[in-house]
Design an enzyme around this catalytic site. Structure first.
Site, mmCIF file in Angstrom:
data_model
loop_
_atom_site.group_PDB
_atom_site.id
_atom_site.type_symbol
_atom_site.label_atom_id
_atom_site.label_comp_id
_atom_site.label_asym_id
_atom_site.label_seq_id
_atom_site.Cartn_x
_atom_site.Cartn_y
_atom_site.Cartn_z
ATOM 1 N N ASP A 9 54.685 30.251 47.598
ATOM 2 C CA ASP A 9 53.559 31.131 47.240
ATOM 3 C C ASP A 9 52.231 30.382 47.307
ATOM 4 O O ASP A 9 52.109 29.259 46.819
ATOM 5 C CB ASP A 9 53.727 31.657 45.814
ATOM 6 C CG ASP A 9 54.987 32.479 45.624
ATOM 7 O OD1 ASP A 9 56.012 32.141 46.223
ATOM 8 O OD2 ASP A 9 54.939 33.450 44.858
ATOM 9 N N ASP B 218 53.957 35.943 49.551
ATOM 10 C CA ASP B 218 52.963 35.942 48.477
ATOM 11 C C ASP B 218 51.743 35.110 48.871
ATOM 12 O O ASP B 218 51.326 34.186 48.162
ATOM 13 C CB ASP B 218 53.567 35.439 47.168
ATOM 14 C CG ASP B 218 54.314 36.559 46.427
ATOM 15 O OD1 ASP B 218 54.560 37.613 47.043
ATOM 16 O OD2 ASP B 218 54.638 36.380 45.242
ATOM 17 N N ASP C 108 46.729 38.045 46.434
ATOM 18 C CA ASP C 108 46.640 38.437 45.018
ATOM 19 C C ASP C 108 46.416 37.239 44.107
ATOM 20 O O ASP C 108 46.812 36.122 44.405
ATOM 21 C CB ASP C 108 47.881 39.210 44.559
ATOM 22 C CG ASP C 108 47.852 40.673 44.962
ATOM 23 O OD1 ASP C 108 46.755 41.217 45.135
ATOM 24 O OD2 ASP C 108 48.937 41.267 45.125
ATOM 25 N N ARG C 109 45.768 37.533 42.986
ATOM 26 C CA ARG C 109 45.466 36.593 41.903
ATOM 27 C C ARG C 109 44.345 35.624 42.276
ATOM 28 O O ARG C 109 43.375 35.501 41.555
ATOM 29 C CB ARG C 109 46.722 35.830 41.464
ATOM 30 C CG ARG C 109 47.865 36.742 41.001
ATOM 31 C CD ARG C 109 48.978 35.923 40.377
ATOM 32 N NE ARG C 109 50.165 36.719 40.090
ATOM 33 C CZ ARG C 109 50.339 37.487 39.020
ATOM 34 N NH1 ARG C 109 49.377 37.562 38.125
ATOM 35 N NH2 ARG C 109 51.451 38.168 38.836
ATOM 36 N N HIS D 126 58.685 32.765 44.767
ATOM 37 C CA HIS D 126 58.642 33.878 43.808
ATOM 38 C C HIS D 126 58.459 33.468 42.358
ATOM 39 O O HIS D 126 58.026 34.287 41.540
ATOM 40 C CB HIS D 126 59.928 34.701 43.958
ATOM 41 C CG HIS D 126 59.903 36.046 43.320
ATOM 42 N ND1 HIS D 126 58.819 36.908 43.398
ATOM 43 C CD2 HIS D 126 60.849 36.721 42.591
ATOM 44 C CE1 HIS D 126 59.088 38.018 42.762
ATOM 45 N NE2 HIS D 126 60.310 37.934 42.258
ATOM 46 N N ASP E 1 40.787 56.872 43.692
ATOM 47 C CA ASP E 1 39.598 56.592 44.499
ATOM 48 C C ASP E 1 40.017 56.465 45.970
ATOM 49 O O ASP E 1 40.040 55.387 46.548
ATOM 50 C CB ASP E 1 38.939 55.300 44.005
ATOM 51 C CG ASP E 1 37.699 54.936 44.798
ATOM 52 O OD1 ASP E 1 37.100 55.838 45.424
ATOM 53 O OD2 ASP E 1 37.342 53.741 44.813
ATOM 54 N N SER F 201 35.471 53.921 47.339
ATOM 55 C CA SER F 201 34.033 53.801 47.105
ATOM 56 C C SER F 201 33.720 53.027 45.834
ATOM 57 O O SER F 201 32.604 52.559 45.648
ATOM 58 C CB SER F 201 33.412 55.199 47.016
ATOM 59 O OG SER F 201 33.905 55.887 45.862
ATOM 60 N N ASP G 27 24.594 59.061 36.061
ATOM 61 C CA ASP G 27 24.533 59.531 37.450
ATOM 62 C C ASP G 27 25.650 60.508 37.789
ATOM 63 O O ASP G 27 25.812 60.915 38.936
ATOM 64 C CB ASP G 27 24.573 58.354 38.423
ATOM 65 C CG ASP G 27 25.891 57.587 38.354
ATOM 66 O OD1 ASP G 27 26.691 57.872 37.438
ATOM 67 O OD2 ASP G 27 26.111 56.695 39.208
ATOM 68 N N GLU H 122 32.543 48.822 35.898
ATOM 69 C CA GLU H 122 31.867 48.967 34.608
ATOM 70 C C GLU H 122 32.829 49.533 33.562
ATOM 71 O O GLU H 122 32.795 49.139 32.401
ATOM 72 C CB GLU H 122 30.645 49.880 34.750
ATOM 73 C CG GLU H 122 29.507 49.247 35.540
ATOM 74 C CD GLU H 122 28.310 50.164 35.637
ATOM 75 O OE1 GLU H 122 27.277 49.721 36.154
ATOM 76 O OE2 GLU H 122 28.421 51.336 35.190
#
Length: 603
Positions: free
Chosen positions: A175, A204, A207-208, A355, A526, A530, A570, A577
């Site tokens: 990994d 792997d 990610d992270r 792994h 989503d 966006s 908005d 956020e």
């Protein structure tokens, strides 16, 4: 006269020997204590990591259940159906038109690397140097490189079969998880991929870490240059659903705001075409996760590899047999008897898998017939673990190279390294405790029948263990998690106040505990990537989340939450956020809130 030793010198010699023995004994005890602390820290990190994976698998299974049981016209099914379209009906030429890069212009001011295809070794090496210097590859070249990779992968078998006879040694890496520093260090120590230096990368890649896309582009570039000498196995993180939770989706959309959606879609295709395993000299199997009692190489060779299999998720165990891997929520635990049976059946002598993070970067088990290899150093925290890779020659005896990519690890003493990692682990554990406040309060009150606000430390440890379901020695850890007691009794309300600055309402407590799941659902909803979600999308998200958690939340509570989060008014919600609103912060920097409405808990 003479050359004999005087009684005085004999006395000081014996005294010095005794002092040396005492120093050695003290040092051995010191190292033993540090190792015990290190192991406790390790268990904390790993338990929290596996709990997160279990939550992700549960979410995936839940969404699959919705797809199977809701009518095709239902809003919930329509909301999530796009994430399961891994093998859409579109033909490859149609996809190639969708991924076309030719309409993307590269401005004259662009100072990063420029690629000309077919790609050459100099260009692949140039990518390494560019990424080392924090440059970014233009999206036109990214799409072009990924498209060429996709075309190559579609021609590869499920199991790559390679030989050491064409080179003296084959290098195998575990990994990397987006940690570019580790890959650069491996190339520095071992050399870049070439005809004389073939590589197998065991999944792997992403990610992270923060440089997952750069690692992929480097590996894909070298694979295009040396398709017979660079081999990539799929890992469980080469999956677009997993990427929604663990950072890769966020990374790509942040670096490639204009064309990130197309890049992610093409990567989804690429991941589904990555080979599942590699066999060296017909004797060594390299696979990301491991086995189950049903694993058969003949079946794997012809199976539809667009699915996640036990091969990507399983872990070895000390006991014989094969059982469901309930810790991760997916795959199996398999024992030494399964390993022996599998090796005998296929005339193999060694399984190399990854792994799992290991403190030394590698670890043997099952009578040294299973080797776990992990190449991302400092995975949990600086100093938490070494990375390792191996070189395998014609004798098929692994030669190990260990390292730590961060310069900081060389500057820290053993005590400093263990202390830094321990503090980080305890901080993560306190966040878990805080996130489960409501359930913990109920568990404490079960022991506090007279409503005194006090429980014994033994009852505290029992309750925490029952609620968090982490395989940790709570009685050993309580001295680091509980600082104030009276006659071995704990005021649990005061303890909650010490854990964090805020006492959340039921809604926010639930939100914080499941914030990773919530972010994953948000990114599923989503659909255009966006980063913004409308109020209606937010309500749809809550329908999914409340169904998943089997809880009811009133429309009024949701509306109040929307008003609190939409700080710029908005009419839409920014995911980042929103997630920041439930971030746990240090208690000493803010005062405890005086009232209990939802907006008071938002930073």
């Amino acid at each position: 006269m003479g050359c004999g030793v005087t009684k005085s010198s004999e006395f000081y010699s014996k005294k010095g020997d005794k002092a040396a023995i005492l120093i050695q004994r003290w040092y051995r005890q010191y190292v033993s204590r540090m190792e015990m602390r290190r192991r406790h820290t390790w268990n904390i990190f790993q338990s929290i990591e596996y709990a997160g994976e279990q939550d992700q698998v549960k979410l995936y299974n839940f969404l699959g259940y919705l797809m199977d049981n809701f009518t095709p016209s239902s809003s919930e099914r329509n909301l999530i159906s796009h994430i399961f379209r891994e093998n859409e009906v579109c033909r490859d030429p149609e996809w190639e038109r969708y991924f076309c890069y030719k309409n993307i212009d590269v401005p004259a001011v662009y100072s990063g690397p420029r690629l000309i295809f077919p790609i050459t070794i100099d260009q692949a090496a140039g990518l390494v140097e560019a990424f080392k210097n924090k440059q970014q590859l233009h999206s036109r070249y990214v799409l072009q490189l990924l498209l060429e990779t996709w075309k190559l992968l579609r021609m590869l078998p499920n199991i790559n079969r390679i030989s050491t006879c064409h080179s003296k040694e084959i290098t195998i890496c575990g990994d990397l998880h987006g940690q570019l520093e580790d890959l650069l260090l491996i190339f520095y120590k071992n050399g870049m991929p070439s005809l004389d230096t073939p590589y197998v990368f065991n999944g792997d890649f992403v990610d992270r870490g923060k440089d997952s896309i750069e690692i992929l582009l480097i590996l894909f570039a070298f694979m295009l240059v040396y398709p017979g000498d660079v081999h990539l196995n799929r890992g469980n993180h080469e999956d677009h659903i997993i990427n929604l939770r663990y950072g890769f989706t966020r990374e790509v959309l942040g670096k490639y705001k204009l064309h990130g959606k197309r890049i992610l879609k093409l990567l989804q295709k690429i991941f589904s075409w990555l080979p599942l395993a590699t066999v060296i000299d017909q004797k060594v199997l390299i696979v990301h996760g491991g086995l189950s009692d049903m694993t058969d190489l003949a079946v794997i060779s012809r199976v539809d590899r667009h699915r996640i299999l036990d091969l990507l998720w399983s872990d070895p165990m000390d006991q014989d047999g094969c059982i469901a891997n309930e810790v991760r929520g997916c795959g199996c635990y398999w024992g030494p008897d399964m390993t022996e049976k599998f090796l005998n059946k296929h005339n193999l002598q060694l399984i190399i898998r990854s792994h799992e993070c290991k403190q030394e970067g590698y670890e043997f088990c099952h009578n040294r017939k299973v080797l776990t290899l992990f190449s991302a150093s400092n995975y949990y925290e600086v100093g938490s673990n070494r990375g390792a890779y191996i070189r395998l020659g014609p004798d098929l005896v692994p030669y190990f190279i260990q390292y730590q990519a961060s310069d900081m690890t060389r500057e820290l003493t053993l005590r400093q390294s263990v202390g830094r990692t321990e503090r980080s682990a305890l901080k993560a554990l306190r966040e878990q405790l805080f996130a489960h406040k409501t359930d913990l309060l109920s568990a404490f009150q079960e022991f506090d029948k007279e409503n005194t606000g006090m429980i014994s430390l033994n009852n505290w440890a029992t309750a925490v263990g029952n609620v968090l379901h982490l395989d940790l020695p709570w009685r050993t850890l309580r001295s680091q998690l509980v600082t104030t007691t009276l006659h071995d009794m704990l005021d649990y309300q005061d303890w909650f106040q010490e854990l964090a600055i805020k006492e959340p309402s039921t809604v926010l407590d639930t939100l914080y505990r499941h914030r990773s799941t919530l972010e994953t659902i948000f990114r599923i909803v989503d659909t255009d990537n966006s980063g913004l979600i409308s109020f209606e999308d937010f309500r749809q998200t809550w329908k999914l989340l409340s169904a998943f958690l089997k809880m009811e939340i009133t429309d009024e509570a949701i509306s109040d939450l929307v008003v609190s989060i939409d700080t710029n008014k908005d009419g839409s919600i920014d995911i980042d956020e929103f997630m920041e609103a439930f971030r746990l912060v240090d208690r000493k920097h803010l005062d405890k809130p005086k009232s209990c409405n939802a907006s008071n808990y938002l930073e």
